[in-house]
Design a protein around this motif. Structure first.
Motif, PDB file in Angstrom:
ATOM      1  N   PRO A   1       0.481  -1.326   0.106  1.00 15.48           N
ATOM      2  CA  PRO A   1      -0.164   0.135  -0.216  1.00 15.48           C
ATOM      3  C   PRO A   1       0.681   0.910  -0.017  1.00 15.48           C
ATOM      4  N   ALA A   2       0.409   2.444  -0.445  1.00 11.35           N
ATOM      5  CA  ALA A   2       0.972   3.622  -0.700  1.00 11.35           C
ATOM      6  C   ALA A   2       1.254   4.161   0.808  1.00 11.35           C
ATOM      7  N   GLU A   3       1.319   3.696   1.336  1.00 11.10           N
ATOM      8  CA  GLU A   3       1.355   4.463   2.957  1.00 11.10           C
ATOM      9  C   GLU A   3       3.041   2.986   3.468  1.00 11.10           C
TER      10      GLU A   3
ATOM     11  N   ASP B   1       3.704 -14.286   8.545  1.00 14.36           N
ATOM     12  CA  ASP B   1       3.236 -15.140   8.723  1.00 14.36           C
ATOM     13  C   ASP B   1       1.763 -15.136   8.137  1.00 14.36           C
ATOM     14  N   ASP B   2       0.696 -16.042   9.137  1.00 12.20           N
ATOM     15  CA  ASP B   2      -0.491 -15.559   8.229  1.00 12.20           C
ATOM     16  C   ASP B   2      -1.204 -14.538   8.773  1.00 12.20           C
ATOM     17  N   ARG B   3      -1.036 -14.452  10.312  1.00  8.64           N
ATOM     18  CA  ARG B   3      -1.327 -13.590  11.236  1.00  8.64           C
ATOM     19  C   ARG B   3      -0.712 -12.703  10.718  1.00  8.64           C
ATOM     20  N   VAL B   4       0.180 -11.878  10.465  1.00 10.16           N
ATOM     21  CA  VAL B   4       0.708 -10.939   9.212  1.00 10.16           C
ATOM     22  C   VAL B   4      -0.232 -10.275   8.119  1.00 10.16           C
ATOM     23  N   THR B   5      -0.366 -10.722   7.202  1.00 11.42           N
ATOM     24  CA  THR B   5      -0.680 -10.632   6.537  1.00 11.42           C
ATOM     25  C   THR B   5      -2.420 -10.326   7.123  1.00 11.42           C
ATOM     26  N   ASP B   6      -2.861 -11.662   7.571  1.00 12.70           N
ATOM     27  CA  ASP B   6      -4.535 -11.240   7.759  1.00 12.70           C
ATOM     28  C   ASP B   6      -4.167  -9.612   8.515  1.00 12.70           C
ATOM     29  N   ALA B   7      -3.401  -9.550   9.679  1.00 10.11           N
ATOM     30  CA  ALA B   7      -3.796  -8.595  10.258  1.00 10.11           C
ATOM     31  C   ALA B   7      -3.411  -6.793   8.850  1.00 10.11           C
ATOM     32  N   VAL B   8      -2.915  -7.081   8.667  1.00  3.76           N
ATOM     33  CA  VAL B   8      -2.235  -6.302   7.485  1.00  3.76           C
ATOM     34  C   VAL B   8      -3.852  -5.604   6.031  1.00  3.76           C
ATOM     35  N   LYS B   9      -4.486  -7.453   5.962  1.00  4.57           N
ATOM     36  CA  LYS B   9      -5.298  -6.717   5.239  1.00  4.57           C
ATOM     37  C   LYS B   9      -6.703  -6.519   5.948  1.00  4.57           C
ATOM     38  N   LEU B  10      -6.789  -6.970   7.275  1.00  4.76           N
ATOM     39  CA  LEU B  10      -7.632  -6.361   7.967  1.00  4.76           C
ATOM     40  C   LEU B  10      -7.932  -4.949   8.364  1.00  4.76           C
ATOM     41  N   ALA B  11      -6.696  -4.036   8.196  1.00  5.65           N
ATOM     42  CA  ALA B  11      -6.568  -2.876   8.188  1.00  5.65           C
ATOM     43  C   ALA B  11      -6.410  -2.215   7.148  1.00  5.65           C
ATOM     44  N   MET B  12      -6.475  -2.809   5.599  1.00  2.78           N
ATOM     45  CA  MET B  12      -6.824  -2.624   4.904  1.00  2.78           C
ATOM     46  C   MET B  12      -7.717  -2.090   4.385  1.00  2.78           C
ATOM     47  N   GLU B  13      -8.767  -3.244   5.146  1.00  2.00           N
ATOM     48  CA  GLU B  13      -9.880  -3.003   4.750  1.00  2.00           C
ATOM     49  C   GLU B  13     -10.956  -2.269   5.826  1.00  2.00           C
ATOM     50  N   ARG B  14     -10.707  -2.156   5.790  1.00  2.00           N
ATOM     51  CA  ARG B  14     -11.044  -1.289   6.745  1.00  2.00           C
ATOM     52  C   ARG B  14     -11.185   0.252   6.927  1.00  2.00           C
ATOM     53  N   GLY B  15     -10.393   0.333   6.151  1.00  2.00           N
ATOM     54  CA  GLY B  15      -9.760   1.922   5.581  1.00  2.00           C
ATOM     55  C   GLY B  15      -9.996   2.969   6.723  1.00  2.00           C
ATOM     56  N   ASP B  16      -9.803   3.427   7.643  1.00  2.00           N
ATOM     57  CA  ASP B  16      -9.437   4.202   8.533  1.00  2.00           C
ATOM     58  C   ASP B  16      -8.113   3.916   9.711  1.00  2.00           C
ATOM     59  N   VAL B  17      -7.804   2.826   8.783  1.00  4.05           N
ATOM     60  CA  VAL B  17      -6.165   2.534   9.821  1.00  4.05           C
ATOM     61  C   VAL B  17      -4.884   2.148   8.315  1.00  4.05           C
ATOM     62  N   HIS B  18      -3.811   3.632   9.355  1.00  8.41           N
ATOM     63  CA  HIS B  18      -3.106   3.587   8.366  1.00  8.41           C
ATOM     64  C   HIS B  18      -1.894   2.974   8.192  1.00  8.41           C
ATOM     65  N   LEU B  19      -2.115   2.460   7.494  1.00  8.66           N
ATOM     66  CA  LEU B  19      -0.039   1.123   7.248  1.00  8.66           C
ATOM     67  C   LEU B  19       1.300   1.957   7.327  1.00  8.66           C
ATOM     68  N   MET B  20       1.881   1.687   8.453  1.00  6.72           N
ATOM     69  CA  MET B  20       2.948   2.271   8.819  1.00  6.72           C
ATOM     70  C   MET B  20       4.148   1.275   8.415  1.00  6.72           C
ATOM     71  N   GLU B  21       5.403   1.277   7.748  1.00 11.55           N
ATOM     72  CA  GLU B  21       6.086   0.342   8.045  1.00 11.55           C
ATOM     73  C   GLU B  21       7.640   1.352   8.791  1.00 11.55           C
TER      74      GLU B  21
END
Length: 319
Positions: free
Chosen positions: A38-40, A105-125
């Motif tokens: 994602p862009a963030e 792993d699956d937990r990291v992938t699912d967490a990022v996916k859920l955050a992106m689906e919600r739309g109001d959670v900023h993803l930051m590396e």
């Protein structure tokens, strides 16, 4: 002649293509790098710079609050399992921090996916050192979820909400309950049985943390939680407003079924499982009631269960 030249790196063969001993490096170079992040999380992207600026601003706010002796304006949920469960439970979140170069792993992938689906959670590396700083050195496993501070209501807001609905107030006050899961369970029961809110003391009591949000199963978004500077004075103010204060105590003078006040404007006070009601709060109560139990049963119920029983009885009478 070719092969005997002293000049380094001189080509000694006219043969094109990979030479023997290349180890297949060119094949590896053609391997895909996975989906576009994602862009963030893309270095140099405007959204990534904006997210970093917001993070620095929030970090400055936390440091200023610490200097003033106050509380941090947000809570950090750390670790792969806690972060994933918080996102699944609908806990409000401002940002999800993912460690750079993290082995997923699956937990990291699912967490990022859920955050992106919600739309109001900023993803930051962020680098590991930054996550270590944010969490105070806790074992974050490369995932950190920032939960914004809960906006508490005023105790008077709960009676105002009941008046706006044309109903008699049904409020739960917690005295010395320090487990956030109990608070979340009480909020959930209040939502299920028509309560108008929960009151907690400002000190030495559980607050609306991520654990409380999760236990409430989303009810915290509908039922207000008020914070009282002094619980005794808040109860006295409710009494002046016409509410009956009913305290739960193992040695209460009357059984719960005999408390007629539950059908009218009432505040139910639940103490801690170990100590029960504090002395001043107990003296303030108009009625001290006990929940009847089997003689050989448990000595006490936790706050969440006790509040649920009383709220059900109050809802049954109001119907």
């Amino acid at each position: 002649m070719p092969g005997n030249s002293p000049r380094p790196n001189r080509r000694t063969s006219n043969k094109k293509g990979p030479q023997i001993g290349s180890g297949g490096q060119r094949r590896r170079g053609l391997k895909g790098k996975g989906p576009t992040p994602p862009a963030e999380m893309r270095k140099g992207h405007p959204k990534q710079r904006a997210a970093e600026a917001k993070s620095r601003k929030q970090g400055a706010g936390r440091q200023a609050a610490a200097r003033r002796g106050g509380k941090a304006p947000s809570e950090m949920v750390v670790g792969r399992n806690p972060v994933l469960e918080a996102l699944r439970g609908g806990v409000p979140a401002g940002a999800l921090y993912v460690q750079q170069f993290l082995e997923t792993d699956d937990r990291v992938t699912d967490a990022v996916k859920l955050a992106m689906e919600r739309g109001d959670v900023h993803l930051m590396e962020a680098p590991r050192a930054e996550l270590d700083r944010l969490t105070g050195g806790l074992n974050h496993q490369g995932l950190v979820l920032q939960v914004p501070p809960y906006e508490y209501a005023h105790p008077d807001d709960l009676t105002d909400a009941a008046a706006d609905a044309g109903q008699d107030p049904l409020i739960v006050a917690l005295d010395g309950v320090t487990d956030p899961r109990n608070l979340g369970a009480v909020v959930r029961s209040a939502a299920a049985f028509g309560g108008h809110g929960v009151v907690v003391p400002e000190r030495r009591a559980a607050g609306m943390t991520a654990g409380a949000w999760k236990t409430s199963a989303g009810a915290a978004a509908r039922i207000p939680v008020a914070r009282a500077t002094n619980l005794t004075r808040a109860l006295q103010a409710y009494q002046k407003a016409g509410l009956t204060v009913v305290g739960l105590a193992a040695d209460g003078e009357v059984e719960l079924g005999e408390v007629a006040a539950l059908s009218g404007p009432v505040v139910v006070v639940v103490g801690s499982e170990g100590k029960g009601l504090s002395r001043l709060v107990g003296e303030t109560c108009d009625i001290r009631a006990r929940i009847p139990m089997a003689p050989d049963g448990a000595e006490s119920l936790n706050a969440g269960v006790a509040a649920g029983i009383v709220l059900y009885e109050a809802a049954r009478r109001r119907r």
